[in-house]
Design a protein around this motif. Structure first.
Motif, PDB file in Angstrom:
ATOM      1  N   THR A   1       4.347  10.987   1.246  1.00  0.00           N
ATOM      2  CA  THR A   1       3.488   9.963   0.655  1.00  0.00           C
ATOM      3  C   THR A   1       4.355   9.002  -0.130  1.00  0.00           C
ATOM      4  O   THR A   1       5.234   9.428  -0.893  1.00  0.00           O
TER       5      THR A   1
ATOM      6  N   PRO B   1       0.817  -1.215   0.000  1.00  0.00           N
ATOM      7  CA  PRO B   1       0.000   0.000   0.000  1.00  0.00           C
ATOM      8  C   PRO B   1       0.851   1.267   0.000  1.00  0.00           C
ATOM      9  O   PRO B   1       1.959   1.285   0.537  1.00  0.00           O
ATOM     10  N   THR B   2       0.299   2.283  -0.615  1.00  0.00           N
ATOM     11  CA  THR B   2       0.878   3.620  -0.580  1.00  0.00           C
ATOM     12  C   THR B   2       0.069   4.455   0.407  1.00  0.00           C
ATOM     13  O   THR B   2      -1.120   4.223   0.576  1.00  0.00           O
ATOM     14  N   GLY B   3       0.733   5.394   1.025  1.00  0.00           N
ATOM     15  CA  GLY B   3       0.010   6.261   1.944  1.00  0.00           C
ATOM     16  C   GLY B   3       0.932   7.258   2.602  1.00  0.00           C
ATOM     17  O   GLY B   3       2.123   7.340   2.261  1.00  0.00           O
ATOM     18  N   GLN B   4       0.357   8.015   3.508  1.00  0.00           N
ATOM     19  CA  GLN B   4       1.149   9.014   4.230  1.00  0.00           C
ATOM     20  C   GLN B   4       1.811   8.401   5.455  1.00  0.00           C
ATOM     21  O   GLN B   4       1.210   7.594   6.149  1.00  0.00           O
TER      22      GLN B   4
ATOM     23  N   PHE C   1      -6.978   2.674   9.969  1.00  0.00           N
ATOM     24  CA  PHE C   1      -7.852   2.880   8.808  1.00  0.00           C
ATOM     25  C   PHE C   1      -7.103   2.365   7.574  1.00  0.00           C
ATOM     26  O   PHE C   1      -7.132   1.179   7.279  1.00  0.00           O
ATOM     27  N   LEU C   2      -6.369   3.237   6.882  1.00  0.00           N
ATOM     28  CA  LEU C   2      -5.685   2.813   5.650  1.00  0.00           C
ATOM     29  C   LEU C   2      -4.502   1.893   5.919  1.00  0.00           C
ATOM     30  O   LEU C   2      -4.050   1.187   5.015  1.00  0.00           O
ATOM     31  N   GLY C   3      -4.002   1.920   7.137  1.00  0.00           N
ATOM     32  CA  GLY C   3      -2.897   1.034   7.495  1.00  0.00           C
ATOM     33  C   GLY C   3      -3.319  -0.430   7.502  1.00  0.00           C
ATOM     34  O   GLY C   3      -2.473  -1.329   7.564  1.00  0.00           O
TER      35      GLY C   3
ATOM     36  N   PRO D   1       4.811  15.105   6.811  1.00  0.00           N
ATOM     37  CA  PRO D   1       4.288  13.884   6.196  1.00  0.00           C
ATOM     38  C   PRO D   1       4.771  13.703   4.760  1.00  0.00           C
ATOM     39  O   PRO D   1       4.850  14.671   4.003  1.00  0.00           O
TER      40      PRO D   1
ATOM     41  N   TRP E   1       0.784   7.090  11.787  1.00  0.00           N
ATOM     42  CA  TRP E   1       0.501   8.501  11.489  1.00  0.00           C
ATOM     43  C   TRP E   1      -0.993   8.812  11.503  1.00  0.00           C
ATOM     44  O   TRP E   1      -1.415   9.899  11.873  1.00  0.00           O
ATOM     45  N   GLU E   2      -1.807   7.855  11.132  1.00  0.00           N
ATOM     46  CA  GLU E   2      -3.236   8.132  10.940  1.00  0.00           C
ATOM     47  C   GLU E   2      -4.108   7.816  12.145  1.00  0.00           C
ATOM     48  O   GLU E   2      -5.245   8.270  12.211  1.00  0.00           O
ATOM     49  N   TYR E   3      -3.612   6.996  13.101  1.00  0.00           N
ATOM     50  CA  TYR E   3      -4.562   6.288  13.969  1.00  0.00           C
ATOM     51  C   TYR E   3      -5.138   7.114  15.111  1.00  0.00           C
ATOM     52  O   TYR E   3      -6.110   6.666  15.750  1.00  0.00           O
TER      53      TYR E   3
END
Lengths: 398, 398
Positions: free
Chosen positions: B178, B166-169, B238-240, B176, B230-232
């Motif tokens: 990407t 997966p790609t993401g921040q 979520f995206l992780g 941050p 970073w997102e949680y």
């Protein structure tokens, strides 16, 4: 101008035409479109070959129709407008108009995955101030990505479904106790319904929003604040949300909202590439929250920090696939003023400042309370269209 | 004893009989049951009236069969055992045995909602020590309720499906960035598949676990640790996580695990009423994690702090309904030793202590890596049964 009677001046005129699923007399679910105080029976219309959608309008939910894609959505909408405005169609169409008062409205689509974002800066700041006083109201990641999480798709219910007060654990001075939630709240949100799926491992660009998203529903993401506060670390909200999420019975197609797109608030710091949408557009939807019939708040959707196109691009940047029926909601819509907040947590500042509701003083929801969310949007030529309401009444815990 | 050849001593004997969905030569999906290195075509068997399940075995997924309930599950299983052991049935049944090597295995059930718990004390403590050094390894709520969250049902894939990085921040010293995840990990878990639904507003008691849960799958909840970190906050992963969750192609029915129930670890402090299960039983499933063919860990499921019955009671205590096809996973299974952990985050202690994988030194997953999870359980009379493996290979980011 439609030939259907009583539609003049209605916010459900021929520039609106939201889709729903209804039944009459306990019959099978049928797809319809709302015009004034009528439902135009599209299953009947497709059976009579007045409109053609590969049979998708004869199904029990909108999913097959939503999967057809934008060219078909536009063609069907144009044909419906033609049928409702060209008086030569009146003899064929009129028998297919059912009074709204004669129908039961059902959940309009089968929900695939349900994602809830957290995209109002005012809401996130308010919650931060209420729960983490003295600390920066926004967490460091908030302006870099649209924070979101997955909710429970199986408990998304249609407007009008009673909401049973959830039971669960909450913290107390003597340790955790189990019982009915004592801080039951609402979240006024706007939901986006995905029609066209995407492949696992691929991304949906901000530019492709309108190719995938069919339309919009109003959402009340009922929230038990006491359950949520005790459970949410470190993996986020779970039972504080999963007992019920109400959506409007009517899905407003994006085509009806063409005049509602407005520039969204400028984003500072600048966002990373995959979130850069040019033009950067939000939707000028004006929500209203009625608590037992009294309007207590008017949340403005136009001020949301993250746009629906950015949310969709974020949702898929990791290669997650979309399915027809995916629902993603904006998160609580709150404006800068107390009269514009989308939750009672904010309206009563964490329960510390009760609100006057009719003759009563309230913090959170009491059994028997009814909450109704409505919204309007600019239509063509200075008109106004209405989104379908979402309402629910609290039943006592079992 | 079965008359099917080559099954003696197999961990897929007549005391096991997991269910799956297969196709041959690109044909339609068919339900089957595994016996040794064969798939017994149950669609064919029901069509021939060798077994009766109201047509549910002729469907493309297990959902309709799983919805029938425990008496029917037991009756069908008994009949299958009869067909495979009584040699008088051999002429009718033998033509319905398909070599495993000739079939493609498909996702065995349509996933309704996917919930992921966090029920290993060792895992939660390890993660706490890695991410919050110097603080108590468990958060205050952890021993009072089974922490869990909803994952993405639409990206649950069957064993063998390649996993695109997966790609993401992720966070960096410069803010941050990407890009493709650089900390791609696994989570070895056990998943429980719901057959019988429950009504909105009602609860499922700890005592009713076996009335609702059909069976067990192995789960690899692939996790991008850098995206997740970073997102949680504050709404959880979520995206992780949402890019892919792999499940075994075989669903082991609870009936096959009757000898695998063992006392679960004592819970201190005592749990609240709705979580009190008497007897308090876990499952003695012995997992193994193979990284590029090398066994790097053997997580013991018997040591999980929260039991599957407790997880189900918790999931529904707020009145959330169950649907056929709901999947809830245990969370990462980790034992007390480094050789028993279910994630590479723990195996390499946050990436600080690389593991030897073959001739290479590794922290997280490299493109081309394959991870395979397997498990065994005690069967009757000292025998051992095997759960279906779950395997996946990492493809480069797009």
């Amino acid at each position: 101008m439609t030939w259907v009677s009583g539609v003049d001046g209605s916010p459900y005129g021929v520039t609106n035409l939201p889709y729903g699923v209804f039944s009459t007399g306990g019959g099978l679910p049928r797809i319809g479109v709302r015009i004034g105080s009528w439902v135009f029976d599209l299953a009947g219309a497709e059976t009579a070959e007045l409109v053609l959608a590969a049979g998708a309008l004869c199904r029990p939910t909108l999913n097959d129709f939503m999967a057809l894609g934008r060219p078909q959505w536009t063609a069907v909408r144009q044909r419906i407008v033609e049928l409702l405005t060209d008086v030569t169609h009146r003899p064929a169409v009129e028998p297919l108009l059912v009074p709204l008062t004669d129908v039961e409205l059902l959940l309009p689509f089968e929900v695939a995955d349900y994602v809830d974002f957290y995209s109002s800066e005012h809401h996130a700041s308010n919650v931060g101030q209420i729960f983490r006083p003295g600390q920066p109201p926004l967490l460091p990641n908030w302006k870099h990505l649209p924070i979101g999480y997955h909710g429970r798709a199986g408990t998304v219910v249609v407007s009008g479904t009673p909401v049973t007060r959830p039971t669960g654990q909450r913290a107390s001075a003597e340790g955790p106790v189990t019982g009915p939630s004592v801080r039951l709240d609402i979240e006024a949100e706007v939901g986006f319904v995905v029609g066209v799926p995407s492949a696992l491992g691929s991304r949906v660009s901000v530019d492709d929003f309108a190719d995938h998203v069919f339309g919009v529903v109003l959402v009340n993401d009922w929230s038990a604040r006491d359950i949520q506060a005790w459970e949410y670390q470190p993996l986020g909200p779970f039972l504080g949300k999963s007992f019920a999420t109400s959506v409007s019975a009517w899905v407003t197609p994006l085509d009806a909202l063409a005049d509602a797109f407005v520039p969204a608030p400028e984003q500072d710091p600048p966002v990373v590439d995959y979130l850069r949408d040019v033009p950067h557009l939000g939707l000028d939807l004006r929500l209203a929250v009625e608590w037992n019939g009294e309007r207590v708040s008017e949340p403005p959707f136009a001020g949301m920090y993250w746009t629906p196109a950015q949310q969709l691009a974020h949702l898929t940047v990791n290669g997650a696939s979309l399915r027809t029926g995916d629902l993603y909601a904006s998160g609580t819509v709150s404006g800068p003023d107390r009269s514009q907040v989308g939750s009672f947590l904010e309206l009563t500042w964490g329960g510390a400042e009760p609100a006057k509701v009719g003759t009563e003083s309230r913090t959170f929801l009491a059994d028997g309370d009814t909450v109704t969310l409505t919204a309007t949007a600019p239509g063509p030529d200075g008109t106004t269209i209405a989104l379908g309401e979402v309402t629910g009444t609290i039943r006592p815990a079992r």
